[in-house]
Each structure stands twice: as structure tokens, then as C-alpha cells.
Scaffold this active site. Sequence first.
Site, PDB file in Angstrom:
ATOM      1  N   ASN A  24       0.641  -1.097  -0.036  1.00  0.00           N
ATOM      2  CA  ASN A  24      -0.058  -0.048  -0.024  1.00  0.00           C
ATOM      3  C   ASN A  24       0.921   1.259   0.084  1.00  0.00           C
ATOM      4  O   ASN A  24       2.120   1.087   0.032  1.00  0.00           O
ATOM      5  CB  ASN A  24      -1.010  -0.054   1.104  1.00  0.00           C
ATOM      6  CG  ASN A  24      -0.202  -0.111   2.503  1.00  0.00           C
ATOM      7  OD1 ASN A  24       0.556   0.763   2.634  1.00  0.00           O
ATOM      8  ND2 ASN A  24      -0.422  -1.075   3.389  1.00  0.00           N
ATOM      9  N   GLY A  32      -2.116  -9.821   2.919  1.00  0.00           N
ATOM     10  CA  GLY A  32      -1.784 -10.562   1.624  1.00  0.00           C
ATOM     11  C   GLY A  32      -0.352 -10.857   1.325  1.00  0.00           C
ATOM     12  O   GLY A  32       0.508 -11.159   2.582  1.00  0.00           O
ATOM     13  N   VAL A  33       0.260 -10.805   0.441  1.00  0.00           N
ATOM     14  CA  VAL A  33       1.612 -10.817   0.014  1.00  0.00           C
ATOM     15  C   VAL A  33       2.599 -10.017   0.617  1.00  0.00           C
ATOM     16  O   VAL A  33       3.762 -10.382   0.973  1.00  0.00           O
ATOM     17  CB  VAL A  33       1.899 -10.851  -1.431  1.00  0.00           C
ATOM     18  CG1 VAL A  33       1.740  -9.568  -2.363  1.00  0.00           C
ATOM     19  CG2 VAL A  33       3.391 -11.492  -1.997  1.00  0.00           C
ATOM     20  N   ASP A  34       2.115  -8.726   0.624  1.00  0.00           N
ATOM     21  CA  ASP A  34       2.826  -7.791   1.700  1.00  0.00           C
ATOM     22  C   ASP A  34       2.923  -8.154   3.134  1.00  0.00           C
ATOM     23  O   ASP A  34       4.298  -8.102   3.602  1.00  0.00           O
ATOM     24  CB  ASP A  34       2.018  -6.558   1.456  1.00  0.00           C
ATOM     25  CG  ASP A  34       2.767  -5.193   1.707  1.00  0.00           C
ATOM     26  OD1 ASP A  34       2.339  -4.393   2.348  1.00  0.00           O
ATOM     27  OD2 ASP A  34       4.290  -5.177   1.583  1.00  0.00           O
ATOM     28  N   THR A 120      -4.378  -8.332  -7.468  1.00  0.00           N
ATOM     29  CA  THR A 120      -5.504  -9.311  -7.723  1.00  0.00           C
ATOM     30  C   THR A 120      -6.046  -9.878  -6.333  1.00  0.00           C
ATOM     31  O   THR A 120      -7.088 -10.615  -6.487  1.00  0.00           O
ATOM     32  CB  THR A 120      -4.897 -10.552  -8.745  1.00  0.00           C
ATOM     33  OG1 THR A 120      -3.946 -11.195  -7.871  1.00  0.00           O
ATOM     34  CG2 THR A 120      -4.530 -10.003  -9.874  1.00  0.00           C
ATOM     35  N   GLY A 121      -5.578  -9.262  -5.312  1.00  0.00           N
ATOM     36  CA  GLY A 121      -6.241  -9.832  -4.016  1.00  0.00           C
ATOM     37  C   GLY A 121      -7.222  -8.838  -3.473  1.00  0.00           C
ATOM     38  O   GLY A 121      -8.158  -8.456  -3.996  1.00  0.00           O
ATOM     39  N   VAL A 122      -6.400  -8.025  -2.471  1.00  0.00           N
ATOM     40  CA  VAL A 122      -7.382  -7.076  -1.642  1.00  0.00           C
ATOM     41  C   VAL A 122      -7.885  -5.929  -2.730  1.00  0.00           C
ATOM     42  O   VAL A 122      -9.074  -5.423  -2.684  1.00  0.00           O
ATOM     43  CB  VAL A 122      -6.571  -6.577  -0.454  1.00  0.00           C
ATOM     44  CG1 VAL A 122      -7.102  -5.111   0.116  1.00  0.00           C
ATOM     45  CG2 VAL A 122      -6.404  -7.472   0.671  1.00  0.00           C
ATOM     46  N   TYR A 123      -6.888  -5.739  -3.662  1.00  0.00           N
ATOM     47  CA  TYR A 123      -7.423  -4.548  -4.705  1.00  0.00           C
ATOM     48  C   TYR A 123      -8.499  -4.898  -5.672  1.00  0.00           C
ATOM     49  O   TYR A 123      -8.817  -4.227  -6.414  1.00  0.00           O
ATOM     50  CB  TYR A 123      -6.049  -4.140  -4.984  1.00  0.00           C
ATOM     51  CG  TYR A 123      -5.301  -2.870  -4.133  1.00  0.00           C
ATOM     52  CD1 TYR A 123      -5.915  -2.475  -2.807  1.00  0.00           C
ATOM     53  CD2 TYR A 123      -4.161  -2.460  -4.476  1.00  0.00           C
ATOM     54  CE1 TYR A 123      -5.263  -2.036  -1.939  1.00  0.00           C
ATOM     55  CE2 TYR A 123      -3.647  -1.508  -3.552  1.00  0.00           C
ATOM     56  CZ  TYR A 123      -3.907  -1.382  -2.324  1.00  0.00           C
ATOM     57  OH  TYR A 123      -3.350  -0.613  -1.330  1.00  0.00           O
TER      58      TYR A 123
HETATM   59  N1  APR Z   1       3.187 -15.685  -2.222  1.00  0.00           N
HETATM   60  C1  APR Z   1       2.945 -15.070  -3.506  1.00  0.00           C
HETATM   61  N2  APR Z   1       1.909 -14.569  -3.784  1.00  0.00           N
HETATM   62  C2  APR Z   1       0.924 -14.482  -2.767  1.00  0.00           C
HETATM   63  C3  APR Z   1       1.264 -14.607  -1.388  1.00  0.00           C
HETATM   64  C4  APR Z   1       2.645 -15.301  -1.072  1.00  0.00           C
HETATM   65  N3  APR Z   1       3.078 -15.456   0.220  1.00  0.00           N
HETATM   66  N4  APR Z   1       0.006 -14.208  -0.511  1.00  0.00           N
HETATM   67  C5  APR Z   1      -0.766 -13.662  -1.233  1.00  0.00           C
HETATM   68  N5  APR Z   1      -0.409 -13.621  -2.607  1.00  0.00           N
HETATM   69  C6  APR Z   1      -1.130 -13.212  -3.809  1.00  0.00           C
HETATM   70  C7  APR Z   1      -2.611 -13.344  -3.479  1.00  0.00           C
HETATM   71  O1  APR Z   1      -3.175 -14.613  -3.770  1.00  0.00           O
HETATM   72  C8  APR Z   1      -2.854 -12.412  -4.831  1.00  0.00           C
HETATM   73  O2  APR Z   1      -2.696 -13.162  -6.013  1.00  0.00           O
HETATM   74  O3  APR Z   1      -0.791 -12.101  -4.187  1.00  0.00           O
HETATM   75  C9  APR Z   1      -1.883 -11.343  -4.918  1.00  0.00           C
HETATM   76  C10 APR Z   1      -1.853 -10.250  -4.454  1.00  0.00           C
HETATM   77  O4  APR Z   1      -2.810 -10.054  -3.519  1.00  0.00           O
HETATM   78  P1  APR Z   1      -2.672  -8.939  -2.244  1.00  0.00           P
HETATM   79  O5  APR Z   1      -1.574  -9.615  -1.483  1.00  0.00           O
HETATM   80  O6  APR Z   1      -4.240  -8.727  -1.654  1.00  0.00           O
HETATM   81  O7  APR Z   1      -2.336  -7.548  -2.831  1.00  0.00           O
HETATM   82  P2  APR Z   1      -3.107  -6.410  -3.581  1.00  0.00           P
HETATM   83  O8  APR Z   1      -4.425  -7.024  -4.231  1.00  0.00           O
HETATM   84  O9  APR Z   1      -2.246  -5.671  -4.698  1.00  0.00           O
HETATM   85  O10 APR Z   1      -3.649  -5.466  -2.540  1.00  0.00           O
HETATM   86  C11 APR Z   1      -2.812  -4.824  -1.959  1.00  0.00           C
HETATM   87  O11 APR Z   1      -3.580  -5.432   0.202  1.00  0.00           O
HETATM   88  O12 APR Z   1      -2.240  -6.249   1.939  1.00  0.00           O
HETATM   89  C12 APR Z   1      -2.669  -5.425   1.502  1.00  0.00           C
HETATM   90  O13 APR Z   1      -0.918  -3.690   2.146  1.00  0.00           O
HETATM   91  C13 APR Z   1      -1.542  -4.368   1.001  1.00  0.00           C
HETATM   92  O14 APR Z   1      -3.107  -2.290   1.064  1.00  0.00           O
HETATM   93  C14 APR Z   1      -2.306  -3.343   0.413  1.00  0.00           C
HETATM   94  C15 APR Z   1      -3.173  -4.325  -0.522  1.00  0.00           C
END
Ligand code: APR
Length: 170
Positions: A24, A32-34, A120-123
Amino acid sequence: MTRIEVVPGDITGVRVDAIVTAANESLMGGGGVDGAIHRAAGPRLAEAGALIGPCAPGGALATPAFDLNPPVRHVIHTVGPVWEGGDRDEVAVLASCYRRCLEVADGLGARTIAFPAIGTGVYGFPGDEAARVAVATLRGATTSVERILLVAFDEETAGHLARATAENDG
Ligand code: APR
């Protein structure tokens, strides 16, 4: 010629010079991945992120990888677009994430890099469209990076990325 490979699994276990986190704007960590990358890299990652942030959507900034195991030396923080239906330049912002991450990787002299499926996750960015944007942007980029890994954390993402790379092969 840069090789692009789809690999299943957890990005914190991938052996590359630089891994990309889907952050973020604060760059101080999240879920999530972050969250996974911050847990693996340790608390210094959030401290370093706070010093260089905020980062606008589509931008990319690098920090050291701290407690992540070698060969990972860098974490490249990029901020994807929040999906709002597709009419708010989401595709352009996502493409910018991939392009800017490669530019930052080139500046670092990184030869291998791993991306999660940014946005593709939270966003909420639709996975199939995000995969097409990722592959088209990476294939069209001029970079010294020799190997790009697209890490699929789940089956659905793996399928989207496999189809996108096959389609882009022409
Ligand atoms: N390794 C690889 N990919 C992962 C992992 C991991 N350990 N964990 C989650 N993912 C994948 C999810 O399945 C998804 O396909 O990463 C992709 C992105 O998802 P998010 O992590 O939710 O990221 P995004 O959609 O860009 O949202 C970002 O979410 O966590 C918060 O701080 C972050 O505010 C920001 C927002």
C-alpha cells in the site's frame, strides 16, 4: 532475451535477486503478499519502507531484503490500482507497476526478479485481465533482467498466468 516463467508457491521462498511486494502507499506493510514478505524480512522492512514512502499507485521503490534468505537482496515495493470497474485507468496503473519494477531492478543490477499477481487480491483486479496486463507489459519491456518469475499463490492465478503467457506467444 528475458525468460518469463510461471511458478506456483509462496514468493518468500523464491531464490531470485529481487522480489516484488504488492504494497500500500505507506510501504509500511499490510496483509496478503505484503504481509508475508514483511514477516519474512523482519521489522526493518517496514522501517525502511517508512523512510522512502509514500509510493503512488503505479510507482516502485526498492529497499534491502533484510532477513529474507539469499540470494534475495532487494524488495521492490509497488502499489497496484484499486479496481473500481476498469474506467479509472486501472490497466495503465497496473502496467506501470510492472514497468517501473523492471526499471528499478535494472537500476539495482538485478538479473532475476519475482512478481506476485499485483492487485488481484485485496485490490480486486480481475485475475485474468491482470495476468494479460502483466505478461504483455513484461514482454514489451526493454530490460537487463534475464529471468522473471510470475509467482502464483493459488491454482486460479496459475491458470490465468499460463493462459496469458500462451496467448502472448502468438
Ligand atoms: N506469495 C505469493 N503470492 C501471494 C502470497 C505469497 N505469500 N500471498 C498472497 N499472494 C497473492 C494473492 O493470492 C494475490 O494473487 O498475491 C496477490 C496479490 O494480493 P494482495 O496481497 O491482496 O495484494 P493487492 O491485491 O495488490 O492488494 C494490496 O493489500 O495487503 C494489502 O498492504 C497491502 O494495501 C495493500 C493491498
